[in-house]
Design a protein around this motif. Sequence first.
Motif, PDB file in Angstrom:
ATOM      1  N   ARG A 165      -1.883   0.218   6.456  1.00 27.17           N
ATOM      2  CA  ARG A 165      -2.713  -0.708   6.222  1.00 27.17           C
ATOM      3  C   ARG A 165      -3.297  -0.677   4.568  1.00 27.17           C
ATOM      4  N   LEU A 167      -1.036   0.070   2.469  1.00 29.60           N
ATOM      5  CA  LEU A 167       0.265  -0.500   1.803  1.00 29.60           C
ATOM      6  C   LEU A 167       0.128  -2.001   1.995  1.00 29.60           C
ATOM      7  N   ALA A 168      -0.134  -2.367   3.154  1.00 34.01           N
ATOM      8  CA  ALA A 168      -0.474  -3.909   3.057  1.00 34.01           C
ATOM      9  C   ALA A 168      -1.435  -4.479   2.239  1.00 34.01           C
ATOM     10  N   ARG A 169      -2.360  -3.454   2.187  1.00 33.70           N
ATOM     11  CA  ARG A 169      -3.407  -4.013   1.333  1.00 33.70           C
ATOM     12  C   ARG A 169      -3.228  -3.937  -0.323  1.00 33.70           C
ATOM     13  N   LEU A 171       0.006  -4.385  -1.399  1.00 29.85           N
ATOM     14  CA  LEU A 171       0.913  -5.552  -1.655  1.00 29.85           C
ATOM     15  C   LEU A 171       0.260  -6.863  -1.870  1.00 29.85           C
TER      16      LEU A 171
ATOM     17  N   HIS B  45       2.640  -6.255   9.440  1.00 29.06           N
ATOM     18  CA  HIS B  45       1.968  -6.629   7.947  1.00 29.06           C
ATOM     19  C   HIS B  45       2.603  -5.680   6.840  1.00 29.06           C
ATOM     20  N   ALA B  46       2.755  -4.394   7.029  1.00 29.33           N
ATOM     21  CA  ALA B  46       3.240  -3.441   6.011  1.00 29.33           C
ATOM     22  C   ALA B  46       4.677  -4.014   5.530  1.00 29.33           C
ATOM     23  N   ASN B  49       4.739  -7.957   4.019  1.00 31.46           N
ATOM     24  CA  ASN B  49       4.232  -7.936   2.871  1.00 31.46           C
ATOM     25  C   ASN B  49       5.189  -7.482   1.622  1.00 31.46           C
ATOM     26  N   ALA B  53       6.134  -9.874  -1.289  1.00 31.96           N
ATOM     27  CA  ALA B  53       5.920  -9.367  -2.655  1.00 31.96           C
ATOM     28  C   ALA B  53       6.861  -9.345  -3.497  1.00 31.96           C
ATOM     29  N   LEU B 167       0.960   3.326  -4.009  1.00 31.52           N
ATOM     30  CA  LEU B 167       1.996   2.165  -3.778  1.00 31.52           C
ATOM     31  C   LEU B 167       3.173   2.709  -3.718  1.00 31.52           C
ATOM     32  N   LEU B 170       4.137   5.133  -0.922  1.00 34.57           N
ATOM     33  CA  LEU B 170       4.424   4.517   0.393  1.00 34.57           C
ATOM     34  C   LEU B 170       5.622   3.921   0.345  1.00 34.57           C
TER      35      LEU B 170
END
Lengths: 185, 185
Positions: A165, A167-169, A171, B45-46, B49, B53, B167, B170
Amino acid sequence: MVGHPEDNENLTDNEGSTDGEDFLAAERDIRKRLGDRELDLDSLHAISNIYRAATAVRRRAEREVLAQHNLSWGGFTILWVLWVWGQMDTARLASECGLAKGTLTGMLTTLERRRLVEREQVKTDRRKVTVALTSDGLTLIEDLFPRFNAYEVAMSEGLSLTEKRELARLLRIVISNALQKGVRG
Amino acid sequence: MVGHPEDNENLTDNEGSTDGEDFLAAERDIRKRLGDRELDLDSLHAISNIYRAATAVRRRAEREVLAQHNLSWGGFTILWVLWVWGQMDTARLASECGLAKGTLTGMLTTLERRRLVEREQVKTDRRKVTVALTSDGLTLIEDLFPRFNAYEVAMSEGLSLTEKRELARLLRIVISNALQKGVRG
DNA sequence: CATGAATCGTTCGGTGCCAAAAGATCTCGC
DNA sequence: GCGAGATCTTTTGGCACCGAACGATTCATG
């Protein structure tokens, strides 16, 4: 001539190992080689790893998940968006898929030739065209997506739920920056 | 804002806003639309994205930073790798740049035609070719890179130092997963 | 209505990019 | 030495993909 490859070691004689590990190599000692210019290496690593991750994930997905159905990443994305969101016009579809309009046209033609999607002119505005899954397309994506998601899980191995989560955030912040309009050229 | 799942027939009536915000739309309510299949939406989502991105960052960089020098993202990456690491053979260069070898050949030809890089056959093993920056190439990358790095900083806006590092960390895990060899077919 | 501006999808020219096959060169057993 | 196999790069064929230009359609304004 830049740098001294021979200084530290013979970079070229460990040829077998160009996968899975030494992708980190490019990150090592960058500061040493670049000296103390005014560079933000943390931004560099964050951004460049995004691209590196994306191509690695994409290439492998196309090989191991998508190839058996003759789908490219982009083609798969189109089917997926239509599946989740239902039919929509091409402009919106392009935007959802992150593709240029002109690109979408060609890919839709490919998918339409394979009877996976259908175009239809909008009655009330004949400039517009909506795109929808055919029943073949629906069957395909419903069969394929669970396997694709399993692949995504595999790519996230080693990440906790919190980390996924996060990571998604993070990004999403980058995406938002990149999509923002009108910086100074 | 886009997305009430209920009235998705009329998605087309808010057309102007397809940038900068509603990229989030595709993420909302996916569960609602997909029902309770056995899907891992956090992984979804991870991973998705990452790609979103990457393309957004790349496209904007090509438009706003690279275009004035007629460089593609890939071409820039080649120059950058050669700058940081010095000359190397094509196999290693391809791996560092995340490109297929065949792709690299064509791009090197382009860069060589513009006198930005030089190929040289390795004397001791005539199968191999090393690539190095020319002085023109060196001049270009030394001029360009600081501006590229400034762009990376702009793309990281809103991320703290800790978050940038997180970031990158990950993403390295994902990269490592994607580059790993030999999963079950 | 008429006509210029805005909007929409497609076409077009040109790279990027990949996987597979081909071509060139080295290596090693015999 | 010599030929089979391993390693390299390049070639090939084919999509993906972009940006700009284009033609069709709609809309605004008088």
